[in-house]
Design an enzyme around this catalytic site. Structure first.
Site, PDB file in Angstrom:
ATOM      1  N   CYS A 236      21.693 113.590  43.164  1.00 48.23           N
ATOM      2  CA  CYS A 236      21.559 112.560  43.841  1.00 48.23           C
ATOM      3  C   CYS A 236      21.801 113.263  45.506  1.00 48.23           C
ATOM      4  CB  CYS A 236      22.920 111.743  43.941  1.00 48.23           C
ATOM      5  SG  CYS A 236      24.384 112.365  43.976  1.00 48.23           S
TER       6      CYS A 236
ATOM      7  N   ASP B  83      25.980 119.050  50.015  1.00 49.00           N
ATOM      8  CA  ASP B  83      27.168 119.751  49.958  1.00 49.00           C
ATOM      9  C   ASP B  83      27.219 121.038  48.963  1.00 49.00           C
ATOM     10  OD1 ASP B  83      28.689 118.687  51.599  1.00 49.00           O
ATOM     11  OD2 ASP B  83      29.228 117.008  50.359  1.00 49.00           O
TER      12      ASP B  83
ATOM     13  N   GLU C 142      29.306 119.428  43.505  1.00 49.66           N
ATOM     14  CA  GLU C 142      28.783 119.763  44.916  1.00 49.66           C
ATOM     15  C   GLU C 142      29.544 120.802  45.487  1.00 49.66           C
ATOM     16  OE1 GLU C 142      29.119 116.328  47.195  1.00 49.66           O
ATOM     17  OE2 GLU C 142      30.641 115.512  46.306  1.00 49.66           O
TER      18      GLU C 142
ATOM     19  N   HIS D 274      24.939 113.053  58.122  1.00 51.94           N
ATOM     20  CA  HIS D 274      25.017 111.819  57.557  1.00 51.94           C
ATOM     21  C   HIS D 274      24.155 110.650  58.392  1.00 51.94           C
ATOM     22  CE1 HIS D 274      26.935 111.276  53.729  1.00 51.94           C
ATOM     23  NE2 HIS D 274      27.550 112.698  54.217  1.00 51.94           N
TER      24      HIS D 274
HETATM   25  C1  PEP Z   1      25.731 115.587  48.487  1.00 51.79           C
HETATM   26  O1  PEP Z   1      26.678 116.167  48.977  1.00 51.79           O
HETATM   27  O2  PEP Z   1      24.535 115.919  48.159  1.00 51.79           O
HETATM   28  C2  PEP Z   1      25.772 113.772  48.264  1.00 51.79           C
HETATM   29  C3  PEP Z   1      25.007 113.542  47.751  1.00 51.79           C
HETATM   30  O3  PEP Z   1      26.957 113.577  49.051  1.00 51.79           O
HETATM   31  P1  PEP Z   1      26.957 113.264  50.534  1.00 51.79           P
HETATM   32  O4  PEP Z   1      25.639 113.588  51.075  1.00 51.79           O
HETATM   33  O5  PEP Z   1      27.542 111.783  50.432  1.00 51.79           O
HETATM   34  O6  PEP Z   1      28.040 114.288  50.863  1.00 51.79           O
HETATM   35 MG    MG Z   2      28.469 115.397  49.223  1.00 50.74          MG
END
Ligand code: PEP
Ligand code: MG
Length: 593
Positions: free
Chosen positions: A513, A466, A442, A200
């Site tokens: 996404c 994920d 995910e 993140h």
């Molecule tokens: C993902 O897991 O691809 C996602 C978009 O969610 P995050 O990156 O916020 O866990």
């Molecule tokens: Mg995620």
């Protein structure tokens, strides 16, 4: 400053996690206490002196905090003022002081040791408190203890506020809370020991358009505050103490990068339609509302993922329904957006609010995070759901539930959504007659039962960050495993294909996404699968749109078929890489040089 000695130039190689080039002074964000010494006093007669030393450090800490507070008042940044007040209160806490003095006196140890013992004692007390809000306050005590320890060590360390020009932050790792706090004009780039492309921290850096390099392993040991560094977030390099020609060369590169960016923006708003007239809708992922104008300028047609957890991470107290609503209304009021997908908060894992640490978990990525956390903390969840409904009256909103692993969870979340809807209607509050509900795919179990889940929702959004980490058992933030993190792994391709096909069979739309959606290498593979929507960090949008416009659905399907015929991940990778770099040489040039 350091003109009296020539510093050695060296280059460190890591993983470029946010593109761009920046040169500047390093600022070491240091967890600090590793270098402290703990010792017994050689003579009991030294005790009063040691106590005095502790008291002086307290005084100096307070003086520094007041000074920071004064400086902050001159800026527009208001939030930390409250935190600083809390820190001053802790500094003056009678128990904190008397306990530390007692340790020095009784045990004949140095002040640093005694302060650490007091901290440990507080940690134990806080850990025993059930209320997570209160137990989370230990981070304030820790913070203030570090300041006192630093003052005891006699080392004057500049704080980020005191540094004149912008800095490049060097750290072991930056938690999302750290990065969010550093979100100010002063930070020009990041370089960290650990972290990978989809951590993140990296995502936040990209969204702020700050160059960042992660996975440098030991940069915190070899670079100190004040060193000159160049960060090249495109090629993953950090140059320490660059000499003049090097700086000039990087200036040129920087210019080149800026020009290339302008060039891309020119056609960013054109739709992503293939040569054989197949349309893919391209959206933007955001963490902060401030990113919306940039996302729109880069060609985002809608918001495909609003990671709302940052509302919690950024605030000192739990956000109220009004806080949520005021935030969401600014998203949905944006005229240029076709719709906004608000993902309910995904806390836990590596995303913890600054002051509310949920229970310490051995394996937080597989712990009580996202929808699981929400279904346990129903009041917290309903506060957000109410605000999302209210925003739906102003503009088109889609709601997205993260980390769905099975039907029960989804139904429970939908039930709460229905409850909040009924409550609001009973209260006479205006809301949209219908809101599309989506599930993030995910977790591998969700991908496997995608056909069943598809009957329960209006759309899917695949979170590959994920999904890949769980499917391949690779911690997405672990830089030692990046070589195994392979989105083109045959198992991943099969999972993705299964999800897309299940969605289409059930007549619902399917989006992606995760970071994979914005990586040009995978663009044709995803096009071949016929994903309806791709949502990504704004920087990636123009290039992805260009690739789609320069290709056809027919060729993408042929490429996908061939790619899926291999059983070895590296063969798929080599094949796709070769195809993409050959057919889209212009789009791949920039990354390479
Ligand atoms: C993902 O897991 O691809 C996602 C978009 O969610 P995050 O990156 O916020 O866990
Ligand atoms: Mg995620």
């Amino acid at each position: 400053m350091n003109t009296d000695r020539v510093k050695k130039t060296f280059v460190l190689k890591g993983i470029g996690v946010s593109p761009g080039i920046i040169a500047g002074k390093a600022y070491l964000f240091d967890p600090l206490d590793i270098k402290l010494s703990f010792y017994k006093l050689s003579d009991m007669a030294l005790i009063p002196k040691e106590i005095q030393r502790f008291k002086n450090a307290l005084k100096e800490s307070e003086r520094q905090l007041l000074e920071i507070q004064e400086n902050l008042k001159k800026t527009k940044i208001k939030e930390p003022l409250y935190v600083i007040d809390v820190h001053i209160l802790i500094l003056k806490d009678k128990k904190f002081i008397s306990r530390t003095i007692k340790y020095i006196r009784r045990l004949g140890i140095n002040a640093e040791w005694a302060v650490r013992m007091t901290l440990d004692r507080y940690k134990k007390i806080f850990e025993g408190v059930e209320d997570t809000y209160i137990s989370g306050r230990i981070s304030d005590v820790q913070h203030i203890t570090q300041r006192v320890l630093r003052n005891l060590s006699g080392k004057k360390r500049e704080t980020i506020w005191e540094i004149g020009d912008g800095v490049i932050v060097i750290a072991q790792d930056l938690s999302p809370a750290d990065t969010a706090q550093l979100k100010m004009e002063k930070v020009k780039g990041f370089a960290t020991d650990i972290g990978g492309r989809t951590s993140h921290t990296a995502i936040v850096a990209r969204s702020l358009e700050i160059p960042a390099v992660a996975g440098l392993e030991n940069i915190t040991r070899v670079v100190g505050t004040g060193d000159d560094v160049i960060i090249d977030g495109s090629s993953g390099l950090v140059v320490v103490n660059p000499y003049l020609e090097m700086l000039e060369r990087y200036e040129e590169k920087k210019l080149h990068y800026a020009n290339a960016k302008d060039e891309y923006l020119k056609d960013a708003k054109l739709p992503a339609v293939t040569r054989d007239k197949h349309l893919v809708q391209v959206g933007g992922n955001i963490e902060f509302i401030e990113e919306i104008p940039t996302a729109v300028a880069h060609g985002a047609e809608y918001i495909g993922l609003y990671r709302t957890e940052f509302i919690y991470i950024n605030s000192a107290k739990l956000p109220s329904e009004e806080d949520h609503f005021n935030n969401y209304r600014q998203v949905v009021e944006t005229k240029e957006l076709l719709w906004s997908t608000i993902r309910t908060f995904d806390l836990g894992g590596d995303k913890l609010p600054s002051d509310q640490k949920p229970v310490k978990e051995l394996n937080p990525q597989m712990g009580l995070r996202a929808i699981r956390f929400c279904l346990k903390e129903v009041d917290l969840f309903k506060t957000q759901l109410r605000a999302i409904w209210r925003a739906s009256a102003i503009g088109k909103v889609k709601i997205l539930f993260p980390m769905i692993s099975g039907i029960e969870e989804l139904r429970e979340a939908k039930q709460l959504l229905q409850e909040t809807r009924d409550e609001l209607l009973a209260e006479g509050v205006k809301i949209a007659p219908k809101m599309e509900i989506g599930a993030m795919i995910e977790v591998p179990s969700a991908a496997v039962i995608a056909d069943q889940l598809a009957r329960e929702v209006d759309f899917f959004s695949i979170g590959t960050n994920d999904l890949i980490q769980y499917a391949l058992a690779i911690d997405r933030a672990n830089d030692r495993l990046t070589y195994l993190y392979e989105p083109l792994h045959p198992a991943v391709l099969r999972l993705l294909k299964r999800v897309v096909d299940a969605a289409h069979e059930a007549n619902i739309r399917v989006a992606m996404c995760g970071e994979m959606a914005g990586d040009p290498m995978y663009c044709l593979i995803l096009l071949g699968m016929e994903l309806d929507e791709l949502s990504m960090s704004h920087l990636a949008i123009p290039r992805i749109k260009r690739i789609i416009r320069g290709s056809s659905l027919k060729e993408a399907k042929i490429l996908l078929k061939k790619a899926m015929s291999f059983s070895v991940a590296s063969e798929v990778h080599a094949y796709v890489q070769d195809y993409m770099t050959k057919h889209f040489s212009k789009e791949f040039q920039k990354e390479e040089d």
